[in-house]
Design an enzyme around this catalytic site. Structure first.
Site, mmCIF file in Angstrom:
data_model
loop_
_atom_site.group_PDB
_atom_site.id
_atom_site.type_symbol
_atom_site.label_atom_id
_atom_site.label_comp_id
_atom_site.label_asym_id
_atom_site.label_seq_id
_atom_site.Cartn_x
_atom_site.Cartn_y
_atom_site.Cartn_z
ATOM 1 N N GLY A 86 -3.122 16.723 31.916
ATOM 2 C CA GLY A 86 -2.976 15.898 30.756
ATOM 3 C C GLY A 86 -3.945 16.096 30.064
ATOM 4 N N CYS A 130 -11.753 13.672 34.963
ATOM 5 C CA CYS A 130 -11.118 13.242 33.075
ATOM 6 C C CYS A 130 -11.964 14.667 31.966
ATOM 7 C CB CYS A 130 -11.631 12.293 32.790
ATOM 8 S SG CYS A 130 -10.699 11.698 31.560
HETATM 9 ZN ZN LIG Z 1 -8.760 11.373 30.691
#
Ligand SMILES: [Zn+2]
Length: 205
Positions: A86, A130
């Protein structure tokens, strides 16, 4: 959001003399190095903590134009090359409410001005990476089911009912659009460790 990779899968299997310290025993090492090079090139184009853009709230998209289509294309390519699942527009410094996601094996989807409705009846704590937090992974509690209503890049309405990894990824990316990071949502001890790992390292020069 970053993929869960075993970076050390080829590590420490043999002790080599320094003069024989090469990787010729790995048939796929050239392909691995190419993938790693592409990944690093992509990460260099993604804002890294503590970049201020990561803490800003993105604005609603009002123009469904060629810029938006190109933005989504660029984000999809970066996510793919960085081996992520993502990527939000804020992570490349564009303060618009857009993100792309592609959980394992699923086709890429792009959403604009997303609205999430969480099913709060069941939550699960799992580790999240992330693309903006280097190698840091922290446990984050998320709803296991979510409905997302949004526009696609052409301005058409889309609605997805998601669970599993996809549900987790869209909550993570949606947070990015509000300037929220995993380190804000984890437990105090994990947050402390993550902030330590993210502290700038003194130069060895
Ligand atoms: Zn992230």
């Amino acid at each position: 959001m970053a993929h869960d990779h075993a970076h050390d899968e080829h590590g420490h299997e043999h002790e080599h003399d320094h003069e024989h310290d090469d990787e010729h025993e790995h048939d796929d090492s050239a392909a691995d190095r190419e993938r790693e090079y592409v990944r690093r090139q992509a990460l260099a184009q993604i804002r890294q903590y503590p970049d201020v853009a990561l803490r800003m709230r993105a604005r609603e998209v009002t123009e469904f134009d060629e810029f938006l289509v190109q933005l989504v294309e660029r984000m999809a390519n970066l996510m793919h090359d960085a081996q992520g699942v993502g990527l939000a527009a804020t992570q490349i410094g564009v303060l618009q409410r857009v993100f792309v996601f592609a959980p394992d094996g699923e086709p890429m989807r792009a959403v604009v001005n997303p609205q999430l409705t969480l099913d709060e009846s069941e939550k699960l704590v799992e580790e999240e990476g992330c693309l903006s937090l280097r190698e840091v992974r922290v446990p984050v509690e998320r709803a296991t089911k979510v409905v997302i209503e949004a526009k696609d890049p052409n301005g058409d309405d889309v609605r997805y009912e998601l669970d599993g990894l996809a549900a987790r990824v869209v909550q993570h990316e949606s947070d990015h659009l509000d300037g929220v990071l995993t380190i804000d949502r984890t437990d105090p001890e994990s947050r402390k460790q993550a902030l330590g790992a993210l502290r700038p390292q003194p130069s060895r020069a």
